[in-house]
Design a protein around this motif. Structure first.
Motif, PDB file in Angstrom:
ATOM      1  N   GLU A  26       0.672  -1.092  -0.085  1.00  0.00           N
ATOM      2  CA  GLU A  26      -0.030  -0.058  -0.045  1.00  0.00           C
ATOM      3  C   GLU A  26       0.736   1.144  -0.218  1.00  0.00           C
ATOM      4  O   GLU A  26       2.190   1.233   0.205  1.00  0.00           O
ATOM      5  N   LYS A  79      -0.785   2.619  -9.881  1.00  0.00           N
ATOM      6  CA  LYS A  79      -2.286   2.041 -10.472  1.00  0.00           C
ATOM      7  C   LYS A  79      -2.766   0.904  -9.611  1.00  0.00           C
ATOM      8  O   LYS A  79      -1.848  -0.128  -9.946  1.00  0.00           O
ATOM      9  N   GLY A  80      -3.580   0.946  -8.971  1.00  0.00           N
ATOM     10  CA  GLY A  80      -4.027  -0.176  -8.501  1.00  0.00           C
ATOM     11  C   GLY A  80      -3.749  -0.603  -7.019  1.00  0.00           C
ATOM     12  O   GLY A  80      -4.210  -1.393  -6.355  1.00  0.00           O
ATOM     13  N   LEU A  81      -2.709   0.080  -6.533  1.00  0.00           N
ATOM     14  CA  LEU A  81      -2.182  -0.014  -5.156  1.00  0.00           C
ATOM     15  C   LEU A  81      -3.172   0.739  -4.143  1.00  0.00           C
ATOM     16  O   LEU A  81      -3.965   1.689  -4.531  1.00  0.00           O
ATOM     17  N   ARG A  82      -3.391  -0.011  -3.233  1.00  0.00           N
ATOM     18  CA  ARG A  82      -4.338   0.680  -2.044  1.00  0.00           C
ATOM     19  C   ARG A  82      -3.472   2.156  -1.395  1.00  0.00           C
ATOM     20  O   ARG A  82      -2.419   1.965  -1.154  1.00  0.00           O
ATOM     21  N   VAL A 124      -8.211   3.370  -3.873  1.00  0.00           N
ATOM     22  CA  VAL A 124      -7.309   2.653  -4.868  1.00  0.00           C
ATOM     23  C   VAL A 124      -6.628   3.719  -5.760  1.00  0.00           C
ATOM     24  O   VAL A 124      -7.333   4.310  -6.438  1.00  0.00           O
ATOM     25  N   ARG A 153      -5.299   5.656  -8.825  1.00  0.00           N
ATOM     26  CA  ARG A 153      -6.026   5.477 -10.313  1.00  0.00           C
ATOM     27  C   ARG A 153      -4.866   6.125 -11.214  1.00  0.00           C
ATOM     28  O   ARG A 153      -3.987   6.890 -10.847  1.00  0.00           O
TER      29      ARG A 153
END
Length: 137
Positions: free
Chosen positions: A22, A109-112, A135, A137
């Motif tokens: 994250e 992108k896509g990581l918390r 998340v 973007r």
């Protein structure tokens, strides 16, 4: 995926052994004023090459972290535990922060994305979160 980045001028490089779980956007006065997104990692999973200088918070009597920045371009690269924190933790701290703003935004992108409430944190114990996780973007 390749997790390599450099500061703006390229004098300091950062390499992560693996993708972060994250990313944290802390709202404390220091992180907020620097615009940093942190990945908290074990120092064993991070390689830093190049000369850095450090800054310690002036608003805390015994700060927990040394903020590292490139001696040439001034970009914040990472933080490491201060000697005081290591002493308070019994001799070892297996945590550091890496400035993920140095990395390609497409990689994030896509990581918390989490929001630690650093402004309300005393510097000891767990912190609360300022708002709900998102998340990238």
């Amino acid at each position: 995926m390749n997790w390599n980045a450099t500061c703006h001028c390229g004098a300091v490089s950062v390499r992560l052994a693996k993708a972060p779980e994250e990313i944290a956007e802390c709202n404390c006065s220091l992180c907020f004023s620097h615009g940093i997104l942190w990945a908290y990692c074990s120092p064993r999973d991070v390689a830093i090459e190049g000369a850095t200088q450090t800054y310690n918070r002036a608003d805390r009597a015994n700060p927990n972290s040394d903020l590292h920045f490139c001696a040439t371009c001034g970009c914040t690269t990472h933080w490491s535990a201060t000697a005081g924190l290591i002493e308070r933790m019994g001799g070892e701290v297996d945590l550091m922060g890496v400035n993920m703003r140095l990395f390609d935004p497409a990689q994030l992108k896509g990581l918390r994305l989490v929001f630690p409430d650093g402004r309300a944190w005393s510097g000891e114990g767990a912190w609360e979160y300022a708002r709900a996780h998102e998340v990238m973007r």
